[in-house]
Design a protein around this motif. Structure first.
Motif, PDB file in Angstrom:
ATOM      1  N   ILE A   1       0.821  -1.219   0.000  1.00 25.61           N
ATOM      2  CA  ILE A   1       0.000   0.000   0.000  1.00 25.61           C
ATOM      3  C   ILE A   1       0.847   1.258   0.000  1.00 25.61           C
ATOM      4  O   ILE A   1       0.406   2.322  -0.456  1.00 25.61           O
ATOM      5  N   ASP A   2       2.096   1.155   0.471  1.00 26.93           N
ATOM      6  CA  ASP A   2       2.957   2.344   0.567  1.00 26.93           C
ATOM      7  C   ASP A   2       3.183   3.009  -0.776  1.00 26.93           C
ATOM      8  O   ASP A   2       3.313   4.238  -0.859  1.00 26.93           O
ATOM      9  N   PHE A   3       3.252   2.205  -1.841  1.00 25.77           N
ATOM     10  CA  PHE A   3       3.534   2.776  -3.163  1.00 25.77           C
ATOM     11  C   PHE A   3       2.355   3.598  -3.666  1.00 25.77           C
ATOM     12  O   PHE A   3       2.534   4.716  -4.158  1.00 25.77           O
ATOM     13  N   ALA A   4       1.140   3.058  -3.529  1.00 28.77           N
ATOM     14  CA  ALA A   4      -0.041   3.808  -3.963  1.00 28.77           C
ATOM     15  C   ALA A   4      -0.233   5.067  -3.126  1.00 28.77           C
ATOM     16  O   ALA A   4      -0.493   6.156  -3.662  1.00 28.77           O
ATOM     17  N   LEU A   5      -0.078   4.952  -1.810  1.00 24.63           N
ATOM     18  CA  LEU A   5      -0.250   6.119  -0.932  1.00 24.63           C
ATOM     19  C   LEU A   5       0.824   7.176  -1.196  1.00 24.63           C
ATOM     20  O   LEU A   5       0.530   8.380  -1.237  1.00 24.63           O
ATOM     21  N   SER A   6       2.062   6.742  -1.370  1.00 29.39           N
ATOM     22  CA  SER A   6       3.148   7.700  -1.619  1.00 29.39           C
ATOM     23  C   SER A   6       2.987   8.388  -2.965  1.00 29.39           C
ATOM     24  O   SER A   6       3.282   9.583  -3.106  1.00 29.39           O
ATOM     25  N   ASN A   7       2.515   7.652  -3.967  1.00 26.13           N
ATOM     26  CA  ASN A   7       2.259   8.270  -5.274  1.00 26.13           C
ATOM     27  C   ASN A   7       1.209   9.371  -5.151  1.00 26.13           C
ATOM     28  O   ASN A   7       1.301  10.412  -5.808  1.00 26.13           O
ATOM     29  N   MET A   8       0.192   9.124  -4.314  1.00 24.01           N
ATOM     30  CA  MET A   8      -0.834  10.154  -4.090  1.00 24.01           C
ATOM     31  C   MET A   8      -0.216  11.376  -3.412  1.00 24.01           C
ATOM     32  O   MET A   8      -0.363  12.520  -3.872  1.00 24.01           O
ATOM     33  N   THR A   9       0.491  11.153  -2.302  1.00 18.01           N
ATOM     34  CA  THR A   9       1.090  12.251  -1.541  1.00 18.01           C
ATOM     35  C   THR A   9       2.054  13.075  -2.389  1.00 18.01           C
ATOM     36  O   THR A   9       2.002  14.310  -2.403  1.00 18.01           O
ATOM     37  N   ASN A  10       2.940  12.391  -3.113  1.00 19.65           N
ATOM     38  CA  ASN A  10       3.931  13.091  -3.938  1.00 19.65           C
ATOM     39  C   ASN A  10       3.303  13.847  -5.097  1.00 19.65           C
ATOM     40  O   ASN A  10       3.945  14.711  -5.697  1.00 19.65           O
TER      41      ASN A  10
END
Length: 369
Positions: free
Chosen positions: A38-47
């Motif tokens: 999930i970290d990749f999807a969440l980080s893509n959103m944040t960035n």
């Protein structure tokens, strides 16, 4: 980017890796020594400046909730908006069967948003994607839906793989699901940008027709009606499709070029912070081509392996081509090759375990051999 809402469906592909999702969502599968999928999807959103994000799990989501917490690590702990974990919706047939049914269960959450666009994605993709140019292209083209895809080979063992075909103007012409095709194709990454008013209409329409699949009920049926475009992602990307693919994508992190593409300094991948001591190497330790995280204790030989936090390799042990998750204990004089251990596995002294590169051996969570 307050005019964009993010929705991450967390359980869509659990059946592809049943060993790893027996007690967790696909989104909470450990990856790369210290991360979760999930970290990749969440980080893509944040960035990309998207801070209003809803997670839609269906079952086994306790570990997911423990991991994401209030979203602080992703800068999504906010008074207004931020990260929302949306409880699973169970209709007459039980837990949702597809994305559109999952979205119907959170339709009031979507309607309450003032966003102009919705980023809809799953949690099975390992990639660092800047969504801002995707949204920009989506708006410049006046698209109803924009699909993110990767140029990649179609492998026979891949399930739920969708190949996209576009006309000379860039509009979606056709879509083949699990195609019998060879060579490089446009592989859909299950990441879509869609106009929010349109999404509201599609959710209601699919519910009225008892249809639940975004691919079948929206993309296939409406490709000639809606303005559906594609966006080519050219960076490193892996779509999780099975246990062998999990091993391959984990060991791919040993390649410096892949790490550089996946973890650029300007777009970090965030995860839950855990304060642990540094890795400790004994006088007998021999380590090569290995990803070692904090809290590990190594006094044996380790080669071409990913070690998660707290893994222990005792004296005389030999480990090669493995992924050993959190707190795995490998006793003295053990030999492991092509093995994936889940969390808290204990392998006693003198044990020999071997899978193969194509068929890795998996040891379930909390197993004591």
């Amino acid at each position: 980017m307050r005019d964009t809402l993010g929705i991450i469906v967390c359980n869509m592909h659990d059946d592809l890796v049943p060993q790893l999702t027996a007690n967790r969502t696909l989104g909470s599968i450990p990856f790369g020594g210290r991360y979760r999928m999930i970290d990749f999807a969440l980080s893509n959103m944040t960035n990309s400046g998207i801070y209003d994000v809803g997670l839609v799990p269906s079952k086994n989501y306790q570990s997911l909730m423990n991991h994401v917490g209030n979203g602080q690590e992703w800068d999504m702990s906010r008074k207004n908006g931020g990260l929302s974990i949306l409880p699973p919706y169970a209709g007459e047939r039980g837990v949702y069967r597809g994305r559109m049914e999952a979205l119907y269960g959170i339709r009031e959450y979507i309607k309450a948003s003032d966003a102009k666009n919705v980023v809809l994605c799953d949690s099975d993709v390992v990639a660092n994607i800047d969504l801002r140019p995707v949204i920009k292209q989506h708006e410049e083209n006046g698209a109803d839906i924009t699909l993110v895809y990767k140029r990649s080979e179609v492998f026979r063992e891949k399930k739920q793989c969708a190949a996209l075909f576009f006309d000379e103007c860039g509009k979606l012409l056709d879509l083949y699901l699990n195609p019998e095709l060879d060579g490089i194709q446009n592989i859909y990454l299950d990441i879509a940008i869609i106009k929010k008013p349109l999404l509201d209409e599609l959710i209601a329409e699919c519910a009225a027709k008892d249809e639940h699949s975004f691919v079948h009920s929206v993309l296939m049926q409406k490709k000639g009606v809606l303005n559906i475009r594609g966006y080519l992602f050219e960076g490193y990307c892996n779509k999780l499709t099975g246990l062998r693919n999990y091993l391959d994508s984990s060991l791919a992190l040993l390649n410096p070029e892949i790490r550089k593409s996946l973890f650029p300094a300007e777009r970090p991948i965030y995860t839950r912070v855990r304060d642990q001591v540094s890795a400790k190497y004994g006088e007998n330790a021999k380590v090569s081509e290995t990803l070692v995280t904090d809290g590990c204790h190594i006094d044996g030989e380790v080669e071409k392996t990913v070690l998660f936090r707290g893994a222990t390799i005792e004296k005389g042990a030999k480990v090669k081509g493995c992924v050993l998750m959190h707190n795995t204990f490998v006793g003295e004089n053990c030999e492991l090759e092509w093995v994936i251990t889940d969390k808290n596995v204990v392998i006693p002294a003198g044990t020999h375990l071997a899978g193969s590169e194509k068929y890795p051996l998996y040891i379930p969570k909390d197993t004591v051999l």
